[in-house]
Scaffold this active site. Structure first.
Site, mmCIF file in Angstrom:
data_model
loop_
_atom_site.group_PDB
_atom_site.id
_atom_site.type_symbol
_atom_site.label_atom_id
_atom_site.label_comp_id
_atom_site.label_asym_id
_atom_site.label_seq_id
_atom_site.Cartn_x
_atom_site.Cartn_y
_atom_site.Cartn_z
ATOM 1 N N SER A 214 0.822 -1.217 0.000
ATOM 2 C CA SER A 214 0.000 0.000 0.000
ATOM 3 C C SER A 214 0.853 1.262 0.000
ATOM 4 O O SER A 214 0.318 2.360 0.111
ATOM 5 C CB SER A 214 -0.928 0.002 1.220
ATOM 6 O OG SER A 214 -0.176 -0.016 2.425
ATOM 7 N N ASN B 231 -2.004 -2.829 13.315
ATOM 8 C CA ASN B 231 -3.456 -2.645 13.320
ATOM 9 C C ASN B 231 -3.871 -1.369 14.053
ATOM 10 O O ASN B 231 -4.723 -0.609 13.574
ATOM 11 C CB ASN B 231 -4.142 -3.852 13.970
ATOM 12 C CG ASN B 231 -3.981 -5.122 13.148
ATOM 13 O OD1 ASN B 231 -3.379 -5.095 12.078
ATOM 14 N ND2 ASN B 231 -4.493 -6.228 13.644
ATOM 15 N N THR C 231 -40.006 26.690 -8.352
ATOM 16 C CA THR C 231 -40.278 25.314 -7.938
ATOM 17 C C THR C 231 -40.545 24.536 -9.220
ATOM 18 O O THR C 231 -41.115 25.076 -10.175
ATOM 19 C CB THR C 231 -41.499 25.207 -7.002
ATOM 20 O OG1 THR C 231 -42.674 25.666 -7.686
ATOM 21 C CG2 THR C 231 -41.299 26.048 -5.746
ATOM 22 N N HIS C 232 -40.091 23.293 -9.251
ATOM 23 C CA HIS C 232 -40.222 22.459 -10.456
ATOM 24 C C HIS C 232 -39.542 23.110 -11.665
ATOM 25 O O HIS C 232 -39.898 22.825 -12.817
ATOM 26 C CB HIS C 232 -41.699 22.178 -10.791
ATOM 27 C CG HIS C 232 -42.488 21.640 -9.654
ATOM 28 N ND1 HIS C 232 -42.479 20.310 -9.293
ATOM 29 C CD2 HIS C 232 -43.317 22.268 -8.760
ATOM 30 C CE1 HIS C 232 -43.268 20.129 -8.246
ATOM 31 N NE2 HIS C 232 -43.779 21.301 -7.896
ATOM 32 N N SER D 49 -14.697 26.828 -27.212
ATOM 33 C CA SER D 49 -14.920 25.639 -28.036
ATOM 34 C C SER D 49 -13.835 25.549 -29.101
ATOM 35 O O SER D 49 -13.367 26.562 -29.621
ATOM 36 C CB SER D 49 -16.292 25.709 -28.693
ATOM 37 O OG SER D 49 -16.412 24.768 -29.738
ATOM 38 N N LYS E 79 -18.538 30.380 -28.290
ATOM 39 C CA LYS E 79 -18.857 29.698 -27.037
ATOM 40 C C LYS E 79 -18.058 30.233 -25.851
ATOM 41 O O LYS E 79 -16.878 30.540 -25.958
ATOM 42 C CB LYS E 79 -18.601 28.190 -27.162
ATOM 43 C CG LYS E 79 -19.498 27.462 -28.137
ATOM 44 C CD LYS E 79 -20.957 27.521 -27.733
ATOM 45 C CE LYS E 79 -21.258 26.737 -26.494
ATOM 46 N NZ LYS E 79 -21.020 25.289 -26.650
ATOM 47 N N ASN F 220 -17.984 28.550 -22.168
ATOM 48 C CA ASN F 220 -18.541 27.399 -21.461
ATOM 49 C C ASN F 220 -18.256 27.434 -19.959
ATOM 50 O O ASN F 220 -17.143 27.781 -19.539
ATOM 51 C CB ASN F 220 -17.971 26.107 -22.038
ATOM 52 C CG ASN F 220 -18.334 25.925 -23.501
ATOM 53 O OD1 ASN F 220 -19.431 26.290 -23.919
ATOM 54 N ND2 ASN F 220 -17.422 25.376 -24.281
ATOM 55 N N GLU G 50 -19.354 22.736 -14.377
ATOM 56 C CA GLU G 50 -19.667 21.402 -14.884
ATOM 57 C C GLU G 50 -18.760 20.342 -14.271
ATOM 58 O O GLU G 50 -19.218 19.237 -13.941
ATOM 59 C CB GLU G 50 -19.551 21.386 -16.406
ATOM 60 C CG GLU G 50 -20.643 22.186 -17.103
ATOM 61 C CD GLU G 50 -20.456 22.288 -18.603
ATOM 62 O OE1 GLU G 50 -21.370 22.771 -19.270
ATOM 63 O OE2 GLU G 50 -19.389 21.881 -19.116
ATOM 64 N N TYR H 222 -9.494 -6.878 12.807
ATOM 65 C CA TYR H 222 -8.890 -6.333 11.598
ATOM 66 C C TYR H 222 -8.917 -7.368 10.474
ATOM 67 O O TYR H 222 -8.728 -8.566 10.679
ATOM 68 C CB TYR H 222 -7.443 -5.891 11.862
ATOM 69 C CG TYR H 222 -6.793 -5.299 10.631
ATOM 70 C CD1 TYR H 222 -7.028 -3.970 10.267
ATOM 71 C CD2 TYR H 222 -5.990 -6.070 9.792
ATOM 72 C CE1 TYR H 222 -6.472 -3.422 9.126
ATOM 73 C CE2 TYR H 222 -5.427 -5.532 8.648
ATOM 74 C CZ TYR H 222 -5.663 -4.217 8.316
ATOM 75 O OH TYR H 222 -5.117 -3.683 7.181
ATOM 76 N N GLN I 288 -7.473 -2.160 4.187
ATOM 77 C CA GLN I 288 -6.479 -1.371 3.463
ATOM 78 C C GLN I 288 -7.135 -0.528 2.384
ATOM 79 O O GLN I 288 -6.599 0.516 1.979
ATOM 80 C CB GLN I 288 -5.431 -2.303 2.840
ATOM 81 C CG GLN I 288 -4.326 -1.601 2.086
ATOM 82 C CD GLN I 288 -3.221 -2.562 1.697
ATOM 83 O OE1 GLN I 288 -2.498 -3.075 2.539
ATOM 84 N NE2 GLN I 288 -3.106 -2.836 0.397
ATOM 85 N N LYS J 146 -8.125 3.625 2.481
ATOM 86 C CA LYS J 146 -7.270 4.797 2.271
ATOM 87 C C LYS J 146 -7.500 5.480 0.940
ATOM 88 O O LYS J 146 -7.714 6.702 0.881
ATOM 89 C CB LYS J 146 -5.802 4.405 2.430
ATOM 90 C CG LYS J 146 -5.465 3.956 3.837
ATOM 91 C CD LYS J 146 -4.051 3.444 3.942
ATOM 92 C CE LYS J 146 -3.874 2.750 5.279
ATOM 93 N NZ LYS J 146 -4.749 1.565 5.415
#
Length: 463
Positions: free
Chosen positions: A22, A109, A154-155, A276, A282, A284, A289, A316, A321, A324
């Site tokens: 690890s 451990n 709303t909606h 773009s 564009k 963006n 995003e 354990y 492991q 992490k």
């Protein structure tokens, strides 16, 4: 030979070394591992479990090793499996046989969960600071926009007029809950597992309270089995980070909508936008995003942790492991998103005129028209029906409630008088909502003061 290899007659397969190792990801715990070891060996010397001069030699060796790691003078060995064995191996190479006494009275451990708890505590503090910076940014935006009227939805349909201050402060409330959850997670993480051993403590006379004091832990894990097998704090942190990212994702979605040509409520700064490769016009909202997209990544870390832990018997197991990488990735993702999201918000341009125009469409003042009738002793349900007829009339005749003549109003109900126009103005609709939690300018200014005091108290706690 491995430090644990006395019972084995041959070396592990090279693929097993790689699969079992690890160190590629837990090497980031080097500081916590060495700091924990220094506290442990200090306690061993204090308790005369090892000689005081031996403890001093080991501690000095650990301090020098830490300095060399931080100066990029150390290369970790994959064959030593993890950060704990790497540190011990390097220490033996530097100071000799006495280094082998470091591991007296502990196991990997309890050592690994100590490192992780220390790491999680430190990262929670850093993330809290980033959240507070974002909250301060929201407060600044709100203070400058208590009179900036926009449509509330709303909606995703226009509902009632509010202010931009009122809207962004909704996210402030979400972040307050995120901070509360982080602080709760910190409390449950702040328990010392060292001394639990592999699962049943040790016969050595450890002073766990002393180690907790040295490492700034508030309390001690009271069950050694739970101490080494618990990863609730990783799951709880990742869950809290997933909720935080959900809030950032919701905000990102609105930013993406608001800066579109259809809304034009805000404009993103050029420094936080992209173009773009084919369409020259564009601009963006890639930052928003990406924050929205990275939310799924943190969700994945949470689900991965829950799935890993769901069937593990005590105590354990090597499966642990896997805690992490998921925890590290969730932390890294949040720490990447928060600063750039905050900076993006600091630089947005607000198109108050477009927001106001948006609030004027979609009959956002219809509820206030109904309230106008209620205040003239018309039952709310009857008032609701009357305004519904007016809205239908407006839709069929391409009008707004403001455009209607008083005669048109009276054709539906004789109750209407000239004061209807004042009652349904956007300013009235917003500023008459002077209930605590509402969008009026006066109320928003009070709430902003309350939240400034809240943040000041949080900062004092952190300091």
């Amino acid at each position: 030979m491995k430090l644990w290899g006395g019972r084995f007659e041959k070396n592990t397969n090279i693929m097993v070394d790689d699969f079992n190792s690890s160190i590629r990801f837990d090497k980031r715990l080097y500081k916590q591992d060495i700091t924990g070891s220094m506290a442990h060996v200090t306690m061993l010397g204090k308790q005369n479990i090892i000689k005081k001069n031996e403890a001093d030699i080991i501690k000095k060796g650990l301090e020098e090793l830490l300095a060399d790691i931080e100066n990029n003078k150390i290369a970790f060995d994959i064959k030593a499996e993890d950060i704990h064995m790497n540190i011990e191996k390097l220490l033996i190479e530097r100071i000799g046989e006495v280094a082998k006494k470091l591991h007296t009275g502990r196991s990997r451990n309890d050592q690994v969960t100590l490192d992780m708890r220390m790491y999680v505590k430190e990262e929670i503090i850093e993330i809290k600071k980033m959240i507070i910076e974002l909250m301060n940014t929201l407060l600044d935006i709100a203070k400058n926009n208590t009179s900036t009227i926009m449509p509330g939805y709303t909606h995703l349909q226009k509902a009632q007029p509010i202010t931009f201050a009122h809207h962004v402060m909704a996210y402030f409330e979400m972040l307050k809950r995120d901070l509360d959850r982080l602080m709760d997670t910190y409390k449950r993480t702040d328990s010392l597992p060292l001394g639990a051993g592999a699962l049943a403590t040790t016969t050595y006379p450890l002073d766990r309270e002393y180690v907790a004091e040295l490492l700034d832990f508030d309390k001690i894990c009271l069950n050694s089995i739970d101490a080494v097998s618990d990863r609730d704090y990783c799951i709880e942190l990742t869950n809290t980070l997933a909720m935080l990212m959900m809030h950032l994702s919701r905000f990102s979605e609105e930013i993406i909508l608001w800066c579109s040509n259809e809304f034009q409520f805000i404009e993103l700064d050029d420094a936080y936008s992209t173009g773009s490769s084919i369409m020259p016009q564009k601009k963006n909202p890639d930052i928003a995003e990406l924050v929205r997209g990275k939310t799924g990544r943190v969700y994945g870390s949470l689900i991965g942790l829950l799935t890993t832990m769901k069937s593990l018997p005590l105590a354990y197991n090597k499966d642990m492991q896997e805690d992490k990488e998921a925890t590290f990735d969730a932390i890294d993702t949040v720490k990447m998103c928060l600063p750039i999201f905050t900076d993006m918000l600091k630089t947005i341009k607000i198109n108050a005129k477009k927001m106001y125009q948006g609030a004027g469409g979609g009959f956002t003042n219809a509820t206030d028209a109904a309230d106008y009738l209620v205040k003239k002793d018309i039952p709310f349900r009857d008032a609701h029906a009357i305004i519904g007829k007016l809205v239908l009339y407006c839709v069929n005749n391409n009008k707004s409630l403001e455009d209607m003549t008083l005669d048109e109003y009276k054709n539906v109900s004789p109750i209407f008088e000239n004061d209807i126009y004042e009652a349904i103005s956007l300013e009235t609709c917003v500023n008459k909502r002077n209930v605590i939690g509402g969008p009026s300018k006066d109320m928003m200014e009070k709430v902003i003061i309350i939240n400034e005091e809240y943040l000041a108290n949080i900062i004092n706690i952190l300091d």
